[in-house]
Design a protein around this motif. Sequence first.
Motif, PDB file in Angstrom:
ATOM      1  N   UNK A   1       0.812  -1.191   0.255  1.00 45.87           N
ATOM      2  CA  UNK A   1      -0.008   0.012  -0.093  1.00 45.87           C
ATOM      3  C   UNK A   1       1.018   1.315   0.162  1.00 45.87           C
ATOM      4  N   UNK A   2       0.285   2.332  -0.724  1.00 48.89           N
ATOM      5  CA  UNK A   2       1.067   3.516  -0.534  1.00 48.89           C
ATOM      6  C   UNK A   2       0.708   4.012   0.664  1.00 48.89           C
ATOM      7  N   UNK A   3       1.514   4.697   1.671  1.00 45.58           N
ATOM      8  CA  UNK A   3       1.499   5.171   2.892  1.00 45.58           C
ATOM      9  C   UNK A   3       1.794   6.801   3.030  1.00 45.58           C
ATOM     10  N   UNK A   4       1.143   7.135   4.150  1.00 41.21           N
ATOM     11  CA  UNK A   4       1.866   8.635   4.933  1.00 41.21           C
ATOM     12  C   UNK A   4       1.428   8.411   6.161  1.00 41.21           C
ATOM     13  N   UNK A   5       2.308   9.228   6.856  1.00 41.67           N
ATOM     14  CA  UNK A   5       2.329   9.333   8.198  1.00 41.67           C
ATOM     15  C   UNK A   5       1.048  10.061   8.848  1.00 41.67           C
TER      16      UNK A   5
ATOM     17  N   UNK B   1      -2.821   5.517   6.234  1.00 41.63           N
ATOM     18  CA  UNK B   1      -2.491   6.579   7.060  1.00 41.63           C
ATOM     19  C   UNK B   1      -1.900   5.854   8.321  1.00 41.63           C
ATOM     20  N   UNK B   2      -0.570   6.128   8.650  1.00 47.11           N
ATOM     21  CA  UNK B   2       0.230   5.131   9.685  1.00 47.11           C
ATOM     22  C   UNK B   2       0.661   5.849  10.800  1.00 47.11           C
ATOM     23  N   UNK B   3       0.852   5.303  12.180  1.00 47.22           N
ATOM     24  CA  UNK B   3       1.598   5.847  13.061  1.00 47.22           C
ATOM     25  C   UNK B   3       2.485   4.775  13.512  1.00 47.22           C
ATOM     26  N   UNK B   4       3.238   4.981  14.594  1.00 47.79           N
ATOM     27  CA  UNK B   4       4.224   4.375  15.069  1.00 47.79           C
ATOM     28  C   UNK B   4       3.564   3.517  16.392  1.00 47.79           C
TER      29      UNK B   4
END
Length: 144
Positions: free
Chosen positions: A111-115, A139-142
Amino acid sequence: MPVSLIWLIAALALAGAEALTGDLFLLMLSGGALAAAGSSFLLNWPIWADGIVFLLVSVLLLVGVRPALRRRLMSGRGLPEPAKALEGKSALVLDRVAIHEGQVKLDGEVWTARPYNENDVFEPGDHVTVVHIDGATAVVAKIG
């Protein structure tokens, strides 16, 4: 051709046409035609009596059963959207994830991702959590 067979064919045709509309109207008429086929076969009444059976059963189904079925079908939550099911899952960063770039492996797919936070940057090998899906971008986070 026996009258009961004609009513049965009409019932099947109406049920088949219902598949095209999905409004449950023709299905109720199909039930009326099926009742008329049964009464014609079992009681051997004249065709006008079968018509009355068709009319009565169809009206009863339209007034009594159809509203309850429609409420039941409309009240359900249905199946969750596939993208919603991915939210909260863990993903592996494949390419550096920054504000305008990045890829993650999520559920076996790339998948393309952004923070989630614009200033965050995740390097390949990092494990992140999917906060939500925005179109075709995760949309990702740690984690932690």
